[in-house]
Design a protein around this motif. Structure first.
Motif, PDB file in Angstrom:
ATOM      1  N   LEU A 143       6.775  56.474  35.153  1.00 21.10           N
ATOM      2  CA  LEU A 143       5.482  56.818  35.733  1.00 21.10           C
ATOM      3  C   LEU A 143       5.088  58.233  35.325  1.00 21.10           C
ATOM      4  CD1 LEU A 143       3.072  56.252  37.591  1.00 21.10           C
ATOM      5  CD2 LEU A 143       4.467  57.055  39.520  1.00 21.10           C
ATOM      6  N   LEU A 144       3.925  58.370  34.694  1.00 26.94           N
ATOM      7  CA  LEU A 144       3.365  59.659  34.296  1.00 26.94           C
ATOM      8  C   LEU A 144       2.271  60.044  35.294  1.00 26.94           C
ATOM      9  CD1 LEU A 144       2.881  58.911  30.475  1.00 26.94           C
ATOM     10  CD2 LEU A 144       4.716  60.272  31.506  1.00 26.94           C
ATOM     11  N   THR A 145       2.287  61.320  35.757  1.00 28.05           N
ATOM     12  CA  THR A 145       1.270  61.783  36.714  1.00 28.05           C
ATOM     13  C   THR A 145       1.136  63.294  36.626  1.00 28.05           C
ATOM     14  OG1 THR A 145       0.612  61.804  39.042  1.00 28.05           O
ATOM     15  CG2 THR A 145       2.968  61.935  38.574  1.00 28.05           C
ATOM     16  N   ALA A 165       5.920  65.652  54.092  1.00 24.90           N
ATOM     17  CA  ALA A 165       6.207  64.279  54.555  1.00 24.90           C
ATOM     18  C   ALA A 165       5.583  63.259  53.613  1.00 24.90           C
ATOM     19  CB  ALA A 165       5.691  64.089  55.975  1.00 24.90           C
ATOM     20  N   ASP A 166       4.340  63.555  53.158  1.00 24.67           N
ATOM     21  CA  ASP A 166       3.690  62.628  52.224  1.00 24.67           C
ATOM     22  C   ASP A 166       4.422  62.596  50.891  1.00 24.67           C
ATOM     23  OD1 ASP A 166       1.770  62.088  54.126  1.00 24.67           O
ATOM     24  OD2 ASP A 166       0.379  63.628  53.379  1.00 24.67           O
ATOM     25  N   GLN A 167       4.874  63.737  50.446  1.00 31.87           N
ATOM     26  CA  GLN A 167       5.580  63.810  49.161  1.00 31.87           C
ATOM     27  C   GLN A 167       6.914  63.059  49.225  1.00 31.87           C
ATOM     28  OE1 GLN A 167       5.724  68.047  48.651  1.00 31.87           O
ATOM     29  NE2 GLN A 167       3.524  68.215  48.191  1.00 31.87           N
ATOM     30  N   ARG A 168       7.609  63.223  50.343  1.00 29.89           N
ATOM     31  CA  ARG A 168       8.874  62.495  50.493  1.00 29.89           C
ATOM     32  C   ARG A 168       8.630  60.984  50.523  1.00 29.89           C
ATOM     33  NH1 ARG A 168      10.397  67.119  53.689  1.00 29.89           N
ATOM     34  NH2 ARG A 168       9.429  66.210  55.549  1.00 29.89           N
ATOM     35  N   ALA A 169       7.605  60.553  51.252  1.00 22.05           N
ATOM     36  CA  ALA A 169       7.291  59.119  51.321  1.00 22.05           C
ATOM     37  C   ALA A 169       6.899  58.584  49.949  1.00 22.05           C
ATOM     38  CB  ALA A 169       6.170  58.881  52.329  1.00 22.05           C
ATOM     39  N   PHE A 170       6.156  59.393  49.179  1.00 23.54           N
ATOM     40  CA  PHE A 170       5.728  58.972  47.841  1.00 23.54           C
ATOM     41  C   PHE A 170       6.948  58.686  46.954  1.00 23.54           C
ATOM     42  CE2 PHE A 170       4.455  59.793  43.478  1.00 23.54           C
ATOM     43  CZ  PHE A 170       3.247  59.130  43.372  1.00 23.54           C
ATOM     44  N   LEU A 216       0.362  62.801  44.939  1.00 23.58           N
ATOM     45  CA  LEU A 216       1.608  63.023  45.672  1.00 23.58           C
ATOM     46  C   LEU A 216       1.375  63.513  47.101  1.00 23.58           C
ATOM     47  CD1 LEU A 216       2.664  62.883  42.717  1.00 23.58           C
ATOM     48  CD2 LEU A 216       4.365  64.582  43.361  1.00 23.58           C
ATOM     49  N   GLY A 217       0.193  64.017  47.374  1.00 23.10           N
ATOM     50  CA  GLY A 217      -0.078  64.534  48.709  1.00 23.10           C
ATOM     51  C   GLY A 217       0.235  66.018  48.794  1.00 23.10           C
ATOM     52  N   PRO A 269      -2.210  57.712  45.666  1.00 26.36           N
ATOM     53  CA  PRO A 269      -1.051  57.792  46.569  1.00 26.36           C
ATOM     54  C   PRO A 269      -0.264  56.481  46.675  1.00 26.36           C
ATOM     55  CG  PRO A 269      -2.986  58.810  47.556  1.00 26.36           C
ATOM     56  CD  PRO A 269      -3.459  58.097  46.336  1.00 26.36           C
ATOM     57  N   ASN A 270      -0.964  55.355  46.602  1.00 23.82           N
ATOM     58  CA  ASN A 270      -0.297  54.065  46.790  1.00 23.82           C
ATOM     59  C   ASN A 270       0.062  53.405  45.465  1.00 23.82           C
ATOM     60  OD1 ASN A 270      -2.902  53.529  46.008  1.00 23.82           O
ATOM     61  ND2 ASN A 270      -3.088  51.673  47.268  1.00 23.82           N
TER      62      ASN A 270
END
Length: 550
Positions: A62-64, A74-79, A69-70, A50-51
């Motif tokens: 960035l590959l993922t 809210a977590d996805q937006r912050a990511f 991402l959560g 996440p960080n």
């Protein structure tokens, strides 16, 4: 497609990365930031934490698979926001166990942040993608190096073929498709090449963007490269290359080419200055030999013609400039010679210019049409000498100004004596009130006193004549020596003395009375006036501490 157009010195574009086999086999679909696919990919990173933004520096692709991402919007937006703030090039998410399609919160946030977001519909080996993109980056960097080296090769060939600074700048301007300028470290234009928009003269571009704005940074996207000087401090920079993006943007390869051209220019300028200094020293040796009688007057004209001096049949005007004892480290005699020569070109009289670094002198013979020109020509020549010294950086800030002395005009025999007289007088004139130039004929008393400066009788004479006033000024205020000097310079005219010193008459009378009392003499006696005047002039040359306020 021209691959070099999608490859920079530090990476490739996102668009080019998506076209490579590794990512294209994953059927990439751009969900956000389609208008920003020309961003440069500096590196590739894969991760599922996440960080992960804290591990990135910016410019990465960035590959993922999305496990970091959560699950909450809210977590996805912050990511996504933290990645955008970090300045990554793009986010590529492989669909599969974690997501069958990317969440709306993720896509909307990427669109709002302007971050390219790509989803891969097929699984791809991330290690293959990383290797492909990194290979492309290295190959692209090598291609740019080759293009810059080609410019270096062409510049070198131009020099070997007899070219100089203009040819090097023309090659660089053609490669950059923009105007190129060579300026001094202080921002004065030396050379210009190329053209501005619609073929305009590069000097117009310079005046509009650089000439009047030396204290303002150049336009965004400009390229500035220092031409090394090889010396310490301010001498480390000999000049500066300036590429201005007025016809099109400048790419990293243009900076690379400019850096290689700067190395060539450093050698060219060093050779030119060495040659200029050798020529100037040779002329300085000739003028010194002439002054000291080692060259006969009848032989001098022929030797002067060899040095390029053809004055005509009129009188010759000897001029000597002596620089201060402490010279600025960034200056140089070759720089001074060029600057003075450029200033003298506007004077309108033939001149033979030479330097003598060991004595800190610039010597000059100017050819006049008649004796009547002496004063006007001296004004122009002295102004040129001082301006050249200022431009060259030879004068240390706060140091004493150059002293310019003009001798008697005449033929070659008179020129010999005139140069010698002016050179000696220039040394004696240091410390006198500053003037544009001094007439050597009017400083004979100072010259005589200067020659006696180390004789103990001169110091004893100053002590006898001025000792009580000097002792007073060491112990009490206000000092009286300035009042005495002004009074004598104004030939005893009290009203003029009071105006110069900004004193009322009664205060002046009181000070003069105190001086008379201390010296025990009459300030209106002609012999006393002569003695005190000579003592004041002699005091400039004797080795003693000057009282405060004097």
């Amino acid at each position: 497609m021209d691959r070099t157009s999608d490859t920079g010195a530090d990476g490739i574009t996102v668009r080019r990365a998506l076209e490579l086999p590794g990512l294209s086999s994953g059927l990439p679909e751009v969900l956000a930031g389609a208008d920003r696919l020309d961003r440069t990919v500096r590196w590739v990173h894969a991760g599922e934490v996440p960080n992960i933004a804290s591990l990135l520096k910016g410019g990465e692709l960035l590959l993922t698979t999305g496990f970091g991402l959560g699950t909450r919007p809210a977590d996805q937006r912050a990511f996504v926001r933290t990645l955008a703030e970090r300045g990554i090039a793009a986010l590529v998410v492989e669909l599969g166990p974690r997501f069958s399609r990317l969440p709306a919160a993720l896509v909307d946030t990427a669109r709002g942040a302007g971050l390219p977001l790509v989803q891969l519909h097929r699984e791809v080996p991330f290690v293959t993608v990383t290797e492909e993109i990194h290979t492309e980056i290295v190959n692209g960097h090598y291609a740019l190096l080759q293009r810059a080296e080609e410019v270096h090769r062409r510049c070198t060939e131009a020099l070997l073929g007899g070219g100089g600074v203009p040819q090097v700048l023309d090659i660089l301007a053609g490669f950059a498709a923009n105007p190129v300028f060579l300026e001094t470290a202080g921002g004065r234009l030396l050379y210009a090449a190329g053209s501005g928009p619609e073929g305009t003269d590069p000097l117009q571009v310079w005046e509009g963007l650089r000439g009047q704005r030396r204290d303002v940074p150049p336009p965004a996207g400009s390229v500035l490269v220092d031409v090394p000087g090889g010396g310490p401090g301010s001498g480390a920079v000999r000049a500066r290359l300036v590429l201005l993006p007025v016809r099109g943007p400048l790419a990293p390869v243009h900076r690379m080419a400019a850096e290689r051209a700067a190395g060539i220019l450093a050698v060219v300028l060093m050779q030119a200055r060495q040659e200029e200094e050798l020529v100037a020293r040779g002329r300085g040796d000739f003028l010194t030999d002439l002054a000291e009688g080692r060259i006969a007057a009848e032989d001098a004209p022929a030797q002067a013609r060899v040095l390029g001096f053809k004055p005509g049949s009129g009188p010759l005007l000897p001029v000597v400039m002596r620089l201060g004892e402490a010279l600025a480290p960034g200056g140089g005699w070759a720089v001074l010679t060029r600057a003075v020569a450029e200033e003298l070109a506007a004077v309108g009289v033939p001149a033979l210019l030479g330097v003598r670094p060991v004595e800190g002198r610039v010597l000059l013979l100017a050819g006049l049409r008649s004796e009547a020109e002496r004063s006007a020509a001296a004004d122009r020549v002295a102004a040129a000498l001082r301006a050249g010294a200022e431009r060259s950086g030879m004068r240390r800030p706060g140091g004493p100004p150059p002293v310019v002395v003009v001798g008697v005009a005449g033929g070659w025999t008179a020129a010999s004596a005139g140069l010698r007289h002016a050179a000696e007088t220039a040394a004696a004139a240091q410390g006198l009130p500053e003037r544009p130039w001094y007439d050597a004929r009017r400083l004979d008393i100072d010259l005589l006193l200067w020659r006696l400066r180390d004789h103990p009788d001169l110091a004893a004479f100053v002590d006898r004549a001025l000792g009580p006033v000097l002792d007073h000024d060491r112990r009490a205020k206000p000092p009286l020596l300035p009042t005495l000097r002004s009074y004598l310079e104004h030939a005893g005219r009290k009203a003029e003395t009071a105006r110069e010193l900004h004193l009322n008459r009664q205060t002046l009378y009181n000070r003069l009375a105190r001086i008379t009392e201390l010296l025990g003499t009459d300030l209106e006696d002609p012999d006393t006036v002569l003695t005190l005047s000579l003592a004041l002039r002699a005091r400039r040359h004797v080795n003693r501490t000057t009282p405060a306020g004097s």
